[in-house]
Design a protein around this motif. Structure first.
Motif, PDB file in Angstrom:
ATOM      1  N   ALA B 202       0.807  -1.221   0.000  1.00 47.47           N
ATOM      2  CA  ALA B 202       0.000   0.000   0.000  1.00 47.47           C
ATOM      3  C   ALA B 202       0.837   1.265   0.000  1.00 47.47           C
ATOM      4  CB  ALA B 202      -0.939  -0.014   1.200  1.00 47.47           C
ATOM      5  N   LEU B 203       2.023   1.206   0.593  1.00 51.55           N
ATOM      6  CA  LEU B 203       2.802   2.430   0.784  1.00 51.55           C
ATOM      7  C   LEU B 203       3.088   3.227  -0.495  1.00 51.55           C
ATOM      8  CD1 LEU B 203       5.370   1.802   3.640  1.00 51.55           C
ATOM      9  CD2 LEU B 203       3.414   3.331   3.595  1.00 51.55           C
ATOM     10  N   PRO B 204       3.408   2.560  -1.622  1.00 50.38           N
ATOM     11  CA  PRO B 204       3.716   3.369  -2.815  1.00 50.38           C
ATOM     12  C   PRO B 204       2.545   4.227  -3.285  1.00 50.38           C
ATOM     13  CG  PRO B 204       4.364   1.104  -3.137  1.00 50.38           C
ATOM     14  CD  PRO B 204       3.618   1.145  -1.869  1.00 50.38           C
ATOM     15  N   TYR B 205       1.342   3.901  -2.858  1.00 51.57           N
ATOM     16  CA  TYR B 205       0.193   4.641  -3.356  1.00 51.57           C
ATOM     17  C   TYR B 205      -0.221   5.791  -2.441  1.00 51.57           C
ATOM     18  CZ  TYR B 205      -0.201   0.702  -6.482  1.00 51.57           C
ATOM     19  OH  TYR B 205       0.059  -0.242  -7.419  1.00 51.57           O
ATOM     20  N   VAL B 206       0.553   5.982  -1.387  1.00 47.33           N
ATOM     21  CA  VAL B 206       0.150   7.019  -0.427  1.00 47.33           C
ATOM     22  C   VAL B 206       0.435   8.400  -0.999  1.00 47.33           C
ATOM     23  CG1 VAL B 206       0.521   7.922   1.870  1.00 47.33           C
ATOM     24  CG2 VAL B 206       0.555   5.487   1.480  1.00 47.33           C
ATOM     25  N   GLU B 207      -0.500   9.308  -0.780  1.00 44.10           N
ATOM     26  CA  GLU B 207      -0.355  10.654  -1.325  1.00 44.10           C
ATOM     27  C   GLU B 207       0.786  11.414  -0.670  1.00 44.10           C
ATOM     28  OE1 GLU B 207      -4.293  11.990  -0.675  1.00 44.10           O
ATOM     29  OE2 GLU B 207      -4.844  11.868  -2.774  1.00 44.10           O
ATOM     30  N   ASP B 208       0.751  11.429   0.666  1.00 42.84           N
ATOM     31  CA  ASP B 208       1.734  12.227   1.392  1.00 42.84           C
ATOM     32  C   ASP B 208       2.566  11.286   2.235  1.00 42.84           C
ATOM     33  OD1 ASP B 208       3.093  13.968   3.039  1.00 42.84           O
ATOM     34  OD2 ASP B 208       1.375  14.206   4.386  1.00 42.84           O
ATOM     35  N   ASN B 209       3.705  10.868   1.711  1.00 38.23           N
ATOM     36  CA  ASN B 209       4.387   9.780   2.399  1.00 38.23           C
ATOM     37  C   ASN B 209       5.326  10.234   3.506  1.00 38.23           C
ATOM     38  OD1 ASN B 209       6.429  10.755   0.892  1.00 38.23           O
ATOM     39  ND2 ASN B 209       6.648   8.952  -0.441  1.00 38.23           N
ATOM     40  N   LYS B 210       5.294  11.505   3.863  1.00 42.01           N
ATOM     41  CA  LYS B 210       6.134  11.934   4.986  1.00 42.01           C
ATOM     42  C   LYS B 210       5.525  11.483   6.302  1.00 42.01           C
ATOM     43  CE  LYS B 210       8.292  15.834   2.797  1.00 42.01           C
ATOM     44  NZ  LYS B 210       7.998  17.210   2.397  1.00 42.01           N
ATOM     45  N   GLN B 211       4.213  11.584   6.364  1.00 42.24           N
ATOM     46  CA  GLN B 211       3.516  11.273   7.613  1.00 42.24           C
ATOM     47  C   GLN B 211       3.184   9.789   7.761  1.00 42.24           C
ATOM     48  OE1 GLN B 211       2.286  13.526  10.165  1.00 42.24           O
ATOM     49  NE2 GLN B 211       3.964  14.684   9.252  1.00 42.24           N
ATOM     50  N   THR B 212       3.407   9.022   6.704  1.00 48.95           N
ATOM     51  CA  THR B 212       2.901   7.651   6.697  1.00 48.95           C
ATOM     52  C   THR B 212       3.404   6.830   7.874  1.00 48.95           C
ATOM     53  OG1 THR B 212       3.044   7.831   4.336  1.00 48.95           O
ATOM     54  CG2 THR B 212       2.551   5.681   5.212  1.00 48.95           C
ATOM     55  N   LEU B 213       4.699   6.978   8.161  1.00 44.06           N
ATOM     56  CA  LEU B 213       5.274   6.152   9.221  1.00 44.06           C
ATOM     57  C   LEU B 213       4.561   6.405  10.547  1.00 44.06           C
ATOM     58  CD1 LEU B 213       7.426   4.110   9.963  1.00 44.06           C
ATOM     59  CD2 LEU B 213       8.918   6.013  10.546  1.00 44.06           C
ATOM     60  N   SER B 214       4.373   7.675  10.853  1.00 44.87           N
ATOM     61  CA  SER B 214       3.754   7.967  12.144  1.00 44.87           C
ATOM     62  C   SER B 214       2.316   7.448  12.185  1.00 44.87           C
ATOM     63  CB  SER B 214       3.819   9.458  12.446  1.00 44.87           C
ATOM     64  OG  SER B 214       2.676  10.106  11.979  1.00 44.87           O
ATOM     65  N   TYR B 215       1.619   7.518  11.044  1.00 43.57           N
ATOM     66  CA  TYR B 215       0.253   6.989  11.025  1.00 43.57           C
ATOM     67  C   TYR B 215       0.261   5.469  11.201  1.00 43.57           C
ATOM     68  CZ  TYR B 215      -2.503  11.115   9.972  1.00 43.57           C
ATOM     69  OH  TYR B 215      -3.172  12.294  10.069  1.00 43.57           O
ATOM     70  N   SER B 216       1.207   4.803  10.543  1.00 44.84           N
ATOM     71  CA  SER B 216       1.228   3.344  10.680  1.00 44.84           C
ATOM     72  C   SER B 216       1.553   2.950  12.111  1.00 44.84           C
ATOM     73  CB  SER B 216       2.223   2.695   9.734  1.00 44.84           C
ATOM     74  OG  SER B 216       2.651   3.561   8.753  1.00 44.84           O
ATOM     75  N   LEU B 217       2.507   3.678  12.719  1.00 47.68           N
ATOM     76  CA  LEU B 217       2.867   3.339  14.094  1.00 47.68           C
ATOM     77  C   LEU B 217       1.693   3.607  15.030  1.00 47.68           C
ATOM     78  CD1 LEU B 217       6.568   4.471  14.409  1.00 47.68           C
ATOM     79  CD2 LEU B 217       5.624   2.228  13.949  1.00 47.68           C
TER      80      LEU B 217
END
Lengths: 372, 363
Positions: B202-217
């Motif tokens: 799913a990660l490659p399709y994320v719009e704003d991938n700076k915040q992704t890590l914190s959201y996943s955690l």
């Protein structure tokens, strides 16, 4: 093509609707109480199982029938086997989802293996609500369930209602199936309320001690009250205590007990019971006022003494006669001092009679009612 | 319609829905069986173990921006090795799907549909899931966002109705830790955490991938919280010995509820209805990913082509075990071992190799 699809869709309405094997509510028999007794004859059928189910047609305003409940009984090899045995007599299948009361006959309670089997069957079943109230009958469970109470209002809810409305007294302590199992897990003993026949009615009072799922003796209402005080299960209770040459009634509105277990060479239990309540009844005499700090303190002392004696007598009975840790000392140790508990757990049966109890009762009379 | 992008909240919802599934039902008794009252430590530990792997997966995509998992894998590892890895992952996903559907059918059979054959329950569920799995990633993310509140509602409902008659003292002794049994318990609890690897797709399709890590955690911590709540609810309702005896304590605990009055009884129907949605949320992403992996392996254009053919395989594997015990012992353990390889080892290998290659390029 489109028409064909449409036709298939319309036809599927008849075959895919989920109602083809429905059972109407008046074609179900909801077992509300089960009684289990011991069958003394040899063979596979070790139990005599009694089912009680309400007559649905007798419920509601326009009741068409008068009989409020049906009782059926048969010898069989297990609780659920009975349902299959009955299927030759009754017209509809049984449903266990609304089972509320389980009455165990005295004879069966003495056979621990059979009782364990019956309890496991009920605990394993997916339909049965685990909040089933468990009682032990003095005599046969069947006789009690056959009885028709005179003040019956709700179809067959009587035993359940008595147990549920146990707010006004602690003559007995309701016990559910899970609690029976839970207590037995901790220190092998549990207390289930006793139900007995009196004249033409039944009565719930006191309790039966089950040790390792085996009945070992009855306790009366007073002992049950003392136990309830020790185990924090009192909500409202009326205590009568002799004071000078009369008897005073003291209503307990709030009871709280604390245990502290100290282990040295021997095990010491500090049991502190705190009571709070008001004066219910004294004596109407001239110059006999209770609106006086000193009199009240005196009364409190009398209450403390009386309750303390009751508790100590009960502890004595449990330690020396039954050797049953209903007070929950073992449970307390296993939770708050598990290291020591693991050492003494196996030997607990021998240790418990020698446990020293130090009971303190702290009674407070907060109000004296309307008069001085 | 070429958007096919997902937001960070959807990532969080995806993590939660794909992790919370059938594992949560047996988790309390699984850990209690090994660690007694301190099962919660195993729950926390194995939750924390997954976090480095989430970070690693996130880093992989930061190192190789604008590429998806398959392109990165082929670039980092040799294509043959990567194909081998893909085969392992797809076997794992299929086994997991089979195990999940089987457990799902057993629970449904026990609580709701007594006389319905297991086959029918599995087939209907698989058909329903295949519909969502044939869609795009965006569809699945949207579904996750719908199911996410159901999970929250499920937990809140469970908590609220259990609070009045819980016996809190049952959670004692709280620090009586058996250190020797800890690794075993942690691995047992790990099964309840598999599913986070879905972000690898799913990660490659994320719009704003700076915040992704914190959201996943955040999603991961949320799940640890859910599991802890359920563990403590079941423990304080049952007591330790009875908890060990239960197979699915998280659902069975509903039978312990005793609210005043007659009006709320036999709530297992309501809970089961919510739980069917939760399982749907687990099966959907997994079936999608199995189709996607196969399409990459065999180089087809769409993944939806494979999904109908996977259904009979899942169905057969799911029905292979003779009974519930065998399903747990054989299928469950196999899933566990495959999971350790495919959701921990493989991402770690790709990350490490990729990291070394990048550093060499710089030098």
């Amino acid at each position: 093509m489109k028409r064909k699809i449409l036709l298939i869709l319309i036809l599927s309405m008849f075959f895919l609707s989920g109602c083809w094997d429905m059972v109407e509510i008046n074609q179900r028999l909801f077992v509300s109480s089960i009684g289990i007794d011991l069958n003394k004859e040899s063979g596979m059928n070790k139990y005599i199982v009694t089912y009680v189910y309400p007559n649905i047609s007798a419920i509601g305003k326009n009741a068409s029938e008068k009989t409020k409940k049906f009782v059926v009984s048969t010898p069989c090899s297990s609780v659920f086997q009975a349902g299959k045995e009955f299927s030759t007599k009754v017209e509809f299948p049984f449903y266990y989802k609304h089972l509320k009361v389980l009455v165990i006959g005295e004879d069966l309670a003495k056979e621990d293996k059979l009782l364990r089997q019956a309890i496991d069957g009920l605990n394993r079943d997916t339909k049965i609500n685990k909040k089933v109230q468990v009682l032990v009958a003095e005599g046969k469970a069947k006789d009690i369930l056959m009885e028709k109470p005179t003040t019956e209002r709700v179809t067959d809810g009587t035993i359940y209602n008595i147990l549920k409305d146990n707010k006004s007294a602690s003559r007995f302590t309701p016990q559910t199936l899970t609690e029976v199992i839970k207590d037995s897990d901790f220190c092998c003993v549990t207390l289930a309320p006793r139900i007995m026949k009196k004249d033409k009615e039944f009565q719930i009072s006191g309790g039966a001690i089950l040790k390792n799922y085996k009945f070992i003796g009855w306790i009366g209402e007073k002992e049950n009250r003392a136990l309830a005080l020790m185990r924090n299960k009192v909500k409202i209770e009326l205590i009568d205590i002799p004071y000078k040459d009369t008897i005073i009634s003291y209503t307990v509105t709030n009871a709280d007990s604390n245990k502290e277990v100290l282990i040295d060479d021997e095990i010491n239990v500090d049991l502190n019971v705190q009571l709070e309540g008001y004066l219910q009844e004294y004596i109407i005499e001239e110059g006999n006022s209770v609106y006086n700090q000193k009199v009240l303190k005196d009364m409190e002392k009398a209450i403390e003494k009386g309750v303390k004696k009751e508790i100590e007598d009960t502890i004595d009975l449990l330690q020396n006669k039954y050797n049953a840790d209903l007070i929950g000392v073992g449970e307390h140790l296993s939770k708050f001092n598990s290291k020591e508990w693991h050492k003494i757990k196996k030997d607990w049966v021998n240790i418990f009679p020698d446990v020293k109890f130090n009971v303190t009762v702290d009674a407070k009379i907060r109000r004296t009612g309307l008069t001085k | 319609m070429k958007r096919n992008k997902i937001s960070n909240i959807q990532i969080k919802a995806l993590i939660i829905t794909s992790i919370v599934g059938v594992g949560v039902l047996s988790l309390p008794s699984d850990v209690a069986l090994i660690l007694d009252n301190d099962g919660w430590i195993a729950i926390v530990l194995s939750g924390l173990i997954t976090i480095p792997f989430i970070v690693m997966i996130d880093r992989i995509f930061k190192m190789y921006p604008n590429k998806n998992f398959f392109q990165i894998g082929r670039e980092v590892l040799s294509p043959i090795l990567f194909d081998l890895f893909l085969i392992i992952i797809s076997v794992y996903v299929i086994l997991l799907l089979a195990y999940t559907t089987r457990t799902f059918a057993e629970v449904i059979k026990a609580y709701l549909l007594e006389t319905t054959p297991t086959e029918i329950i599995i087939i209907t569920m698989l058909f329903a899931v295949s519909y969502i799995a044939r869609g795009k990633l965006e569809d699945i993310a949207r579904m996750a966002l719908i199911i996410y509140p159901i999970i929250i509602g499920f937990i809140i409902f469970l908590l609220v109705i259990n609070l009045p008659n819980m016996d809190y003292t049952h959670i004692y002794p709280i620090f009586d830790i058996k250190f020797k049994a800890m690794p075993k318990a942690t691995i047992a609890a790990l099964f309840s955490y598999i599913g986070y690897e879905f972000i690898i797709l799913a990660l490659p399709y994320v719009e704003d991938n700076k915040q992704t890590l914190s959201y996943s955690l955040r999603g991961m911590f949320f799940i640890i919280g859910i599991y802890l709540i359920i563990f403590f609810i079941t423990l304080s309702q049952y007591g330790i010995d009875q908890l060990k005896r239960e197979i699915w304590p998280s659902i069975a605990v509903i039978k312990e509820v005793d609210l005043p009055g007659y009006f709320l009884e036999n709530l297992d129907g309501i809970i089961m209805a919510a739980w069917v949605m939760v399982v749907f949320g687990t099966l959907g992403p997994f079936l999608y990913s199995s189709g996607l992996i196969l399409s990459n392996l065999l180089k087809t254009k769409t993944h939806s082509f494979f999904i109908p053919y996977l259904l009979p395989i899942i169905y057969i594997i799911g029905l292979l075990p003779e009974n519930m015990v065998q399903a747990d012992e054989i299928l469950g353990n196999m899933v566990n071992y495959f999971a350790i390889v495919s959701i921990m080892a493989i991402p770690a290998i790709i990350f490490i190799v990729g990291y070394i290659k990048k550093r060499r390029q710089k030098v």
